[in-house]
Design a protein around this motif. Structure first.
Motif, PDB file in Angstrom:
ATOM      1  N   LEU A  58      -4.725   0.496   8.472  1.00 17.93           N
ATOM      2  CA  LEU A  58      -6.019   0.096   9.029  1.00 17.93           C
ATOM      3  C   LEU A  58      -6.525  -1.194   8.394  1.00 17.93           C
ATOM      4  CD1 LEU A  58      -7.858   3.546   9.295  1.00 17.93           C
ATOM      5  CD2 LEU A  58      -6.824   2.207  11.133  1.00 17.93           C
ATOM      6  N   LEU A  59      -6.341  -1.342   7.099  1.00 15.10           N
ATOM      7  CA  LEU A  59      -6.760  -2.576   6.437  1.00 15.10           C
ATOM      8  C   LEU A  59      -5.933  -3.768   6.922  1.00 15.10           C
ATOM      9  CD1 LEU A  59      -7.330  -1.302   2.775  1.00 15.10           C
ATOM     10  CD2 LEU A  59      -9.041  -1.792   4.523  1.00 15.10           C
ATOM     11  N   THR A  85       0.826  -1.208   0.000  1.00 15.78           N
ATOM     12  CA  THR A  85       0.000   0.000   0.000  1.00 15.78           C
ATOM     13  C   THR A  85       0.861   1.258   0.000  1.00 15.78           C
ATOM     14  OG1 THR A  85      -1.713  -1.180   1.237  1.00 15.78           O
ATOM     15  CG2 THR A  85      -1.845   1.219   1.191  1.00 15.78           C
ATOM     16  N   ILE A 134     -13.347  -0.329  11.155  1.00 18.37           N
ATOM     17  CA  ILE A 134     -12.029  -0.035  10.589  1.00 18.37           C
ATOM     18  C   ILE A 134     -12.120   0.182   9.080  1.00 18.37           C
ATOM     19  CG2 ILE A 134      -9.765  -1.036  10.117  1.00 18.37           C
ATOM     20  CD1 ILE A 134      -9.849  -2.317  12.858  1.00 18.37           C
ATOM     21  N   ASN A 135     -12.883  -0.647   8.394  1.00 18.85           N
ATOM     22  CA  ASN A 135     -13.027  -0.485   6.949  1.00 18.85           C
ATOM     23  C   ASN A 135     -13.727   0.823   6.596  1.00 18.85           C
ATOM     24  OD1 ASN A 135     -12.249  -3.019   5.117  1.00 18.85           O
ATOM     25  ND2 ASN A 135     -12.875  -3.776   7.122  1.00 18.85           N
ATOM     26  N   VAL A 172      -2.209   5.486   5.912  1.00 19.16           N
ATOM     27  CA  VAL A 172      -3.006   5.142   7.100  1.00 19.16           C
ATOM     28  C   VAL A 172      -4.101   4.143   6.723  1.00 19.16           C
ATOM     29  CG1 VAL A 172      -4.602   6.063   8.826  1.00 19.16           C
ATOM     30  CG2 VAL A 172      -2.514   7.305   8.271  1.00 19.16           C
ATOM     31  N   THR A 173      -4.664   4.307   5.541  1.00 19.26           N
ATOM     32  CA  THR A 173      -5.668   3.354   5.067  1.00 19.26           C
ATOM     33  C   THR A 173      -5.092   1.952   4.981  1.00 19.26           C
ATOM     34  OG1 THR A 173      -6.831   5.048   3.812  1.00 19.26           O
ATOM     35  CG2 THR A 173      -7.201   2.773   3.156  1.00 19.26           C
ATOM     36  N   PHE A 200      -9.487   7.698   2.966  1.00 19.49           N
ATOM     37  CA  PHE A 200      -9.055   7.683   1.574  1.00 19.49           C
ATOM     38  C   PHE A 200      -9.893   8.631   0.729  1.00 19.49           C
ATOM     39  CE2 PHE A 200      -9.039   5.867  -2.737  1.00 19.49           C
ATOM     40  CZ  PHE A 200      -7.681   5.897  -2.982  1.00 19.49           C
ATOM     41  N   ALA A 214     -11.222   3.562   7.087  1.00 16.23           N
ATOM     42  CA  ALA A 214     -10.239   3.579   6.006  1.00 16.23           C
ATOM     43  C   ALA A 214     -10.811   4.206   4.745  1.00 16.23           C
ATOM     44  CB  ALA A 214      -9.769   2.148   5.711  1.00 16.23           C
ATOM     45  N   ARG A 215     -12.038   3.890   4.416  1.00  9.33           N
ATOM     46  CA  ARG A 215     -12.649   4.469   3.223  1.00  9.33           C
ATOM     47  C   ARG A 215     -12.879   5.964   3.381  1.00  9.33           C
ATOM     48  NH1 ARG A 215     -14.610   1.022  -0.591  1.00  9.33           N
ATOM     49  NH2 ARG A 215     -14.514  -1.204  -0.096  1.00  9.33           N
TER      50      ARG A 215
END
Length: 290
Positions: free
Chosen positions: A209-210, A165, A276-277, A205-206, A284, A280-281
């Motif tokens: 988190l993923l 990533t 968390i997802n 950071v995304t 982003f 992350a979205r």
């Protein structure tokens, strides 16, 4: 030379293309509906059975002995937080710095190409293989299971995600931004950390988190490393309870109260991974808009 005249309109071809387009849209909509129905059914079943298991004892008491009523998941929740937390502390700096090297310094070097090859292999490797590897080097050699071994196994799962990533996000930074920083006299290491990395911090950071979301739900590596502990323990050098393994053991048991606790643990993990997802979205999306 005269320009070629446009082909005449063909009504039959137009109707056929329109029919094929509608058929494709219909099949796509049906496929999406089937997938959503299955997902909603799973989530509803998990919500219906999981919420019923949540009470004050679930978060304050340890897992019960076989045939003992009551109990909770306090030791498993704390154990998962500790194992995943230490794995995150290890995998995040290693993954980010490796991604910076591959994007900013290594580029097309042989070492960078070999690193990318290993990272791709680790991304596709089954988690149980990583668990067996850590068992061989960190459990069998020492002679006992431990939370540290579990954190090591989860770190090996998270590092490739963070590396890939970070590298992909840094490759999106335009070269003109680096050239402007170099023109101001900034050294290469400072350009990498203070300019390019800061420009894509939302995407990095995304990725972290993923990676954390993936670690939370892993069961196989922890079966071979951290194992389990019926009692509340903060000693990472000993076997440690964790939600995935406890859920696995309780769901396979013949005791109804254990199965109910397993539903509650699965519901908690689902909520955490979903949160968390979503985070992350959101990060982003905000980064793209800015």
């Amino acid at each position: 030379m005269s320009a070629s005249s446009p082909s005449p309109f063909n009504a039959s071809i137009y109707r056929r293309r329109k029919l094929v387009n509608r058929l494709g849209l219909l099949l796509s909509s049906v496929s999406m509906a089937i997938g959503l129905i299955g997902l909603l059914w799973i989530l509803w079943t998990l919500f219906y059975n999981g919420v019923a298991a949540l009470d004050w004892n679930f978060f304050t008491k340890s897992t019960p002995a076989p045939g003992t009523p009551g109990g909770g998941m306090a030791n498993a929740i704390v154990g998962s937080l500790m194992v995943v937390g230490f794995a995150t502390l290890v995998s995040t700096p290693i993954g980010i710095l490796s991604g910076i090297y591959l994007s900013e310094f290594g580029k097309q070097s042989r070492f960078a190409q070999a690193t990318r090859f290993v990272v791709d292999i680790m991304l596709s490797a089954p988690s149980i293989v990583i668990g067996l590897f850590v068992f061989a080097i960190a459990v069998a050699t020492v002679g006992n299971f431990s939370g540290w071994a579990g954190s090591l196994a989860l770190s090996l799962i998270a590092i490739p995600v963070v590396v890939r990533t970070t590298e992909n996000m840094l490759n999106l930074v335009p070269g003109s931004l680096r050239e402007a920083a170099f023109a101001l006299g900034a050294p290469r290491w400072k350009v990498s950390l203070a300019v390019t990395l800061r420009a894509v911090k939302g995407g990095v950071v995304t990725g972290v988190l993923l990676a954390v979301a993936r670690m939370i739900g892993e069961t196989a590596p922890l079966l071979f490393t951290a194992l389990n502990n019926q009692f509340f323990s903060l000693d990472m050098s000993q076997p440690m309870a964790n939600l995935p393994v406890v859920i696995f053991n309780f769901a396979m048991s013949p005791y109804a109260d254990w199965q109910q606790l397993a539903w509650g643990g699965a519901f908690i993990i689902t909520l955490v991974v979903l949160a968390i997802n979503i985070a992350a979205r959101v990060l982003f999306r905000d980064k793209v808009r800015s």
